[in-house]
Design a protein around this motif. Sequence first.
Motif: not given
Length: 958
Positions: A83-92, A118-126, A155-165
């Motif tokens: 997502i363009p508003a996302a800014s990283g975080g730990l990943n593979s 979100l917004r380069y503010l760190g995963s602790r603030r999302t 992953a199979g339990m996820v129906d959808r994801i809502e992201v409030l910015q």
Amino acid sequence: MRVRTVQLTGAAIAALLGVAAQAQVATPPAATAEETGALEDIVVTGSRIRRDPLSQSAPVQVLDSASLAQTGLSSVADILQRIPAASGGLNSRFNNSGNLGNPPDGGGVGAGSAEVELRYLGSRRTLVLVDGMRFVNGSSASGIPASVDLNSLPAGMVDRIEVLQSAASALYGSDAIAGVVNIITKSEQAGLQASAQYGQFRQGDGATQDYNISYGIKGEATSVVVGVSYVKADLVSTADRPLSQFPNPGATSCLQGGCSGATPLGQFFLSPSQVLTLKAPVAGRPRFDATNPTGPNSDFKPFTTGDRFNFAPFNFFITPSERYGGFVSIKQALSDRVNFRVKALYNRRNSQNQAAFLPLFLGPDAGSGTVTDTFSIDATNPFNPFGVTLSAGGPGEPPANYGFIARRVVEAGPRSFSQKVDTMSVTGTLDGAFDVGARTWYWDVNAVLGYNYARQVFTGNINTSLLRQALGPISQCTGACVPFNIFGGVGSITPAMLGFVGFTEQSRSQQKLNDYTANLNGTLFDMPAGPVGFAVGYEHRNQSGSFTPDPIVEAGFSADIPARGSSGAFKVDEVYGELRVPLLSDIPLINSLEVDGAIRYSKYSTFGDNTTYTGNVLWKPFSDLLVRGSYATALRAPSIGELFGAPSRFDGGAFDPCNDINGTLPGNVPASATVRANCIANGVPANGSYAVDAAGASVVTGGNINLQPETSRTIAFGGAYSPAWARNSGFARTLVLEGSYSDVKLDGAIASVPADLTLARCAQTGDPLSCGNIQRTPAGFVGVVNGILQNIGGIRVKAIDVNFTYRSPETSVGSFGLTWNNTWLLRYEESVPSTGGFTVIDRTGTTRGSPVQSYPRYKANAILDWAIAGFTASFTGRYISGVTESANARRLNRILYGDVQLGYTPSFLDDRMTFTVGVNNVFNSGPPPCFSCTGPNFDPTTYDIPGQFGYLRVALRL
């Protein structure tokens, strides 16, 4: 939450096969009932009051299951990070387990985890929610993180994801400073759904298998969904990509810099400042010419850059992992007004990280922060070629006569970190409705019990207590002790030696969550413009966590990164209220005008109480145009790791301006008189003997019980336009243009002062606070930089999002869609304290190397898709503007990624099976090389690894 995806996204947007997870979903303010189905007032992310989902008070992105599958990725975090508003975080793409230590954030490394920010503010603030409720934070046996590990959700339990910015602490409590990610799980399903996907890189590595199966029974009063998921992702080695085969991007030898001074042959820093290495691998005891250590009869020679060790090809570009889990959801109508739902999940993650062979540093100038800094090597050690004790100058010993010894223990094999993480969560919800006069009020009570337990096994470490015995007087090396040969070069450390000093490190961590909530919402009375809505609620939450390192590490006898155990807990009681007031409607230039607001009072056991609030204005001049604005305050309470975490070390490789103040090394220039004087005052030898080819610095970080919560205020405004003429004329089924502006000001940010800044400020200005936080060895090397967590200052972020969505009507040549999402980062600044004030760091348009993060001014995703008669095709373009490395002013070029996907759902199989093929990074774009990044020569928070990734998927519905 009872939100149909079609209502949240609009039927046309949800049908967009090309709207991948990057899509910014702007719900059309003028969508009609015919397009969306019969509307009902429902609860959506961003408000606890039931309302028309087409009149959102803040932008909400919705990623349905088709959107998630569209990416070809097997990790929810990897999808969200696009997502363009996302800014990283730990990943593979993060390989750091402990070889660099613990990043200075109090939460440990989090090896194998996956996060979103979100917004380069760190995963602790999302804030991450599951079905509108909190989920237990992750743990990876390296600390006590403050974020949810998205790899702990099947992953199979996820129906959808809502992201409030938007900030939402008034509604959801702590952590919702940058926004909220709400993962909605499957609650209803009829029949069987299954999918199988296989993919790999064009180079033949990184194979990924992804299997999901779920079955649902949907009755009038009972709904049951059960499912299992399995994901297996193979590694990609840094040795298999040219970008990462040496520490510096594009290098072909250690002569081009970046390699380690801890070599398999050994580096010996003698007094006065004589640096030697072995000429060649030899067995047993090296020969030594006492009158000339580099003479013709010696096996030693002066150390040069060409002797350094290339550690880069032993790391991972993508860390291997295996995840399997299951879930069950049972929803039962107890009456026509009362429902009960229980959810349970279990997930196991097996993951691995790897680093090069252990670098063993001994001596007073090693600066490791461990007992090896005090080691002396006795003259009677049978492998000591110097004929005298190499003294570290400790109590009762002769004065120090050597600086350090650096030996890469290749005989022990690469350091391997393997994690096993178990996550369990049970949620019970009782909800219903009752009438108050002619009005219906809705209530729910919820209980969440979550548990996350992690174990990490580390092979390739050395017990330094036993190493001291094996290096010391031969008279004390008795019983099982085997004298240790640190002087003999490759192969001289025998299996018997390793059998005595080596050990398998085993650490563990855990986190627990008990969360209880009760909510009530409905309408109070009618105004001329509509009913006044309200919501009130209460929450009680207990969180606890602990980190228990291996007993040998806890005792301080690890040759690798030192660590100490920590544990802690807190509880919080909160009450909130929300009110929605429609002011005007159906008058010229005011189709509707309403205000809403929320307030939350929180009382924490750790720091006391706090109140947050938010206010919103929604104005529709006419039915096609929505204009909104908001003001919100938010907080983030200090996490368990930040409060109670024990001191630990992070080897981020910070640049030391005091290295080589006389400019004796090739390419260096003498330091200014001011820098020279400040460095000497800080402990650097005046003769300039502290001059090494590569000088880094370690940070000591740890928790601080005196931390206060971070607080923020967010100002946001924007709007959405969806013209009725486009639909009425047959030009479009959906046409939406949405824009928003956000300004976040964070105060009291919990962090440590960057080591680079501390070192630079001391050298350049002599700042007493900075210089006091630097400890140097007798030879001038940086031992550690104090980076204990504190409320250091603030962060300011300003951004603009502009998004466009178009969906054509059905035509004889199919239907077409275009989604274009854009984010401009206008400002990102951090302020940190210095003596007499603050220093402001502008990171807009830059990349910082430790911890690695890029801040591009512009990111965009565009998705073009086409569908006809069971066939689908889509192209996704992902653009990232160029950035500049903060450490060296190098420019990292802009980049464009392209992803292609084709699908076919044959009608002769009753549309029950779908076959999909796709290629991510079809242009074979490589990440821009980064010289200062503490990863494999690029920023893994922002860019993909080099290579094209192709995949095949089969989906079945019965």
